[in-house]
Design an enzyme around this catalytic site. Structure first.
Site, PDB file in Angstrom:
ATOM      1  N   LYS A 120       0.801  -1.283  -0.065  1.00 46.14           N
ATOM      2  CA  LYS A 120       0.025   0.016  -0.020  1.00 46.14           C
ATOM      3  C   LYS A 120       0.922   1.202  -0.066  1.00 46.14           C
ATOM      4  O   LYS A 120       0.476   2.356  -0.593  1.00 46.14           O
ATOM      5  CB  LYS A 120      -1.121  -0.173   1.448  1.00 46.14           C
ATOM      6  CG  LYS A 120      -2.148  -0.768   0.958  1.00 46.14           C
ATOM      7  CD  LYS A 120      -3.121  -0.635   1.979  1.00 46.14           C
ATOM      8  CE  LYS A 120      -4.507  -1.363   1.674  1.00 46.14           C
ATOM      9  NZ  LYS A 120      -4.264  -2.892   2.086  1.00 46.14           N
ATOM     10  N   GLU A 179     -10.002   7.350   3.445  1.00 47.75           N
ATOM     11  CA  GLU A 179     -11.104   6.538   4.023  1.00 47.75           C
ATOM     12  C   GLU A 179     -10.358   5.114   4.215  1.00 47.75           C
ATOM     13  O   GLU A 179      -9.548   4.838   3.542  1.00 47.75           O
ATOM     14  CB  GLU A 179     -12.310   6.482   3.281  1.00 47.75           C
ATOM     15  CG  GLU A 179     -12.594   5.441   2.689  1.00 47.75           C
ATOM     16  CD  GLU A 179     -11.637   5.329   1.329  1.00 47.75           C
ATOM     17  OE1 GLU A 179     -11.295   4.209   1.136  1.00 47.75           O
ATOM     18  OE2 GLU A 179     -11.447   6.050   0.643  1.00 47.75           O
ATOM     19  N   SER A 193       1.775  -9.738  -1.083  1.00 45.77           N
ATOM     20  CA  SER A 193       1.461  -8.394  -0.860  1.00 45.77           C
ATOM     21  C   SER A 193       1.780  -7.638   0.346  1.00 45.77           C
ATOM     22  O   SER A 193       1.842  -6.516   0.637  1.00 45.77           O
ATOM     23  CB  SER A 193      -0.238  -8.166  -1.303  1.00 45.77           C
ATOM     24  OG  SER A 193      -0.773  -8.989  -0.436  1.00 45.77           O
TER      25      SER A 193
HETATM   26  C1  LIG Z   1      -5.008  -3.800   1.294  1.00 43.73           C
HETATM   27  C2  LIG Z   1      -4.299  -5.156   1.021  1.00 43.73           C
HETATM   28  C3  LIG Z   1      -4.793  -6.084  -0.049  1.00 43.73           C
HETATM   29  C4  LIG Z   1      -5.907  -5.724  -0.891  1.00 43.73           C
HETATM   30  O1  LIG Z   1      -5.835  -4.374  -1.563  1.00 43.73           O
HETATM   31  P1  LIG Z   1      -5.598  -4.469  -3.134  1.00 43.73           P
HETATM   32  O2  LIG Z   1      -5.829  -3.037  -3.628  1.00 43.73           O
HETATM   33  O3  LIG Z   1      -6.572  -5.385  -3.841  1.00 43.73           O
HETATM   34  O4  LIG Z   1      -4.234  -4.851  -3.594  1.00 43.73           O
HETATM   35  C5  LIG Z   1      -3.992  -7.145  -0.315  1.00 43.73           C
HETATM   36  N1  LIG Z   1      -2.996  -7.544   0.703  1.00 43.73           N
HETATM   37  C6  LIG Z   1      -2.533  -6.463   1.534  1.00 43.73           C
HETATM   38  C7  LIG Z   1      -1.459  -7.228   2.584  1.00 43.73           C
HETATM   39  C8  LIG Z   1      -3.302  -5.495   1.850  1.00 43.73           C
HETATM   40  O5  LIG Z   1      -2.864  -4.630   2.907  1.00 43.73           O
END
Ligand SMILES: *Cc1c(COP(=O)(O)O)cnc(C)c1O
Length: 396
Positions: free
Chosen positions: A91, A113, A380
């Site tokens: 993020k 938000e 992610s």
């Molecule tokens: C917020 C988040 C997501 C989901 O958000 P996307 O916009 O779909 O990438 C996925 N993995 C993690 C670790 C997150 O914090």
């Protein structure tokens, strides 16, 4: 850009657009124009590159999960380690990009938000770094569920405003943020957390997250001398997935796979598999796949991973689904938990529960493939934030 042309911007096939009231349309046009100019501005690009390297810690490794791959006994699994970014997830890539856009536009106040609080924390981080005022809207229900993230944001100097309208969750927080923007756009920038919302956000967020795919492409060529067969990522709003996909979009032999959260099962009514189970419609300023109840309101969604728990999805994903360039699968809570434990024990990496959905599908896929095939899974985020939930759900 004149108003007529702007109305036609930001479409991916039939999806996307700028479906907001007139005042906000003017604001979106201002942001779109600023971003168009900045993306090729050398001072802007230098600052973004500086913070990417020195603050976020890029580039992140593309790690060959050798023990995991061997255990599964199929394709080679590589992990793109976005969990190693500062704040523990992808993020921050988007936050740094947008916050620099805000700074170059001369804005002094950032609003955002947040549902689970992860985007709020990332935004509060960026605002602290650049010394900008920060206010985060959060449904009152969510502030109760995510007390620790509320505290984190406050610790970082942000103001957290509980929203008491409607269902008191994310959708109501989005409305509150848009209202604030309409009233205060002269000094305020709305920092959107995923590749969703009205134009130019889906494009801008994709561009800032494309660093994931661009790096991964270069890294796999270094490691293997060839491109992967599959690129797999989880999809909430879709930002980490679209960032990974962007690097391989023109490589027709790389299959792109997004994994949505099936929760307790796609037919249980407790999931957030927007593209698997939803239909196109309007949500939060754009036309895209969405999950809605009988009255047309955003559906109550569910997933064990808070970051995937969203009733919409980015417009570009909707387009990629309908065009067939990407395919969208699902993983349940249970599959995600199993993948989380598996990676922890084979590689010493505790993944976020969101990422565990991508991993669960990636592992299932790899098992069906020959061992000369390559699967890249986007990790992610890291799982530290989820340890209490994992603990409630498994017995060790
Ligand atoms: C917020 C988040 C997501 C989901 O958000 P996307 O916009 O779909 O990438 C996925 N993995 C993690 C670790 C997150 O914090």
């Amino acid at each position: 850009m004149n108003a007529m042309n702007f109305e036609k911007q930001g479409f991916f096939g039939q999806f996307g657009g700028v479906f907001v009231p007139e005042t906000l349309k003017t604001v979106m046009r201002e942001i779109a124009d600023a971003y168009e100019a900045l993306k090729n501005d050398s001072a802007f690009r230098e600052q973004l590159a500086y913070y990417a390297k020195e603050y976020i810690g890029r580039e992140t490794p593309l790690y060959f999960a050798e023990r995991l791959s061997r255990e599964i006994g199929g394709a080679k699994i590589y992990l793109k380690r976005e969990d190693l970014c500062h704040t523990g997830a992808h993020k921050i890539n988007n936050v740094m990009g947008q916050i620099l856009v805000a700074k170059f536009m001369g804005k002094t106040r950032i609003i955002a938000e947040t549902g689970a609080g992860q985007h709020g924390v990332a935004t509060a981080t960026g605002a602290a770094l650049l010394g900008l005022k920060c206010r985060v809207y959060m449904g009152e229900e969510d502030t109760k569920r995510q007390e620790l993230n509320v505290f984190r944001m406050k610790l970082l100097g942000a103001e957290v405003v509980p929203v008491t309208k409607g269902q008191r969750t994310l959708s109501d927080a989005v409305d509150a943020a848009l209202q604030d923007l309409a009233e205060n756009y002269q000094d305020t920038f709305y920092l959107v957390g995923s590749a969703v919302g009205p134009h130019p956000y889906p494009t801008m967020v994709r561009d800032f997250q494309s660093v994931i795919g661009v790096e991964a492409r270069r890294q796999i060529l270094e490691h293997e001398g060839r491109l992967p067969d599959y690129a797999v990522a989880c999809v909430g709003g879709g930002s980490n997935a679209i960032g990974l996909f962007a690097g391989f979009m023109n490589d027709k032999n790389v299959a792109l796979i997004g994994v949505e959260a099936a929760g307790k099962g796609v037919d249980s009514g407790k999931h957030c598999a927007t593209m698997t189970k939803g239909r196109p419609g309007g949500l939060h300023g754009a036309y895209s796949y969405r999950l809605q109840d009988e009255k047309g309101n955003p559906a109550m969604t569910y997933s064990i991973s808070a970051g995937l728990d969203y009733p919409g999805v980015g417009a570009e994903h909707s387009f990629l689904k309908d065009s067939g360039r990407a395919v969208y699968k699902t993983a349940t809570d249970k599959e995600a938990l199993e993948a989380c434990v598996r990676l922890s024990r084979t590689e010493g990496i505790i993944p976020a529960l969101e990422s565990s959905h991508a991993l669960a599908y990636g592992m299932k896929l790899a098992a069906t493939l020959d061992n000369d095939k390559i699967v890249i899974v986007n990790l992610s985020g890291r799982g530290d934030k989820d340890v209490h939930i994992i603990r409630e759900n498994i017995a060790l």
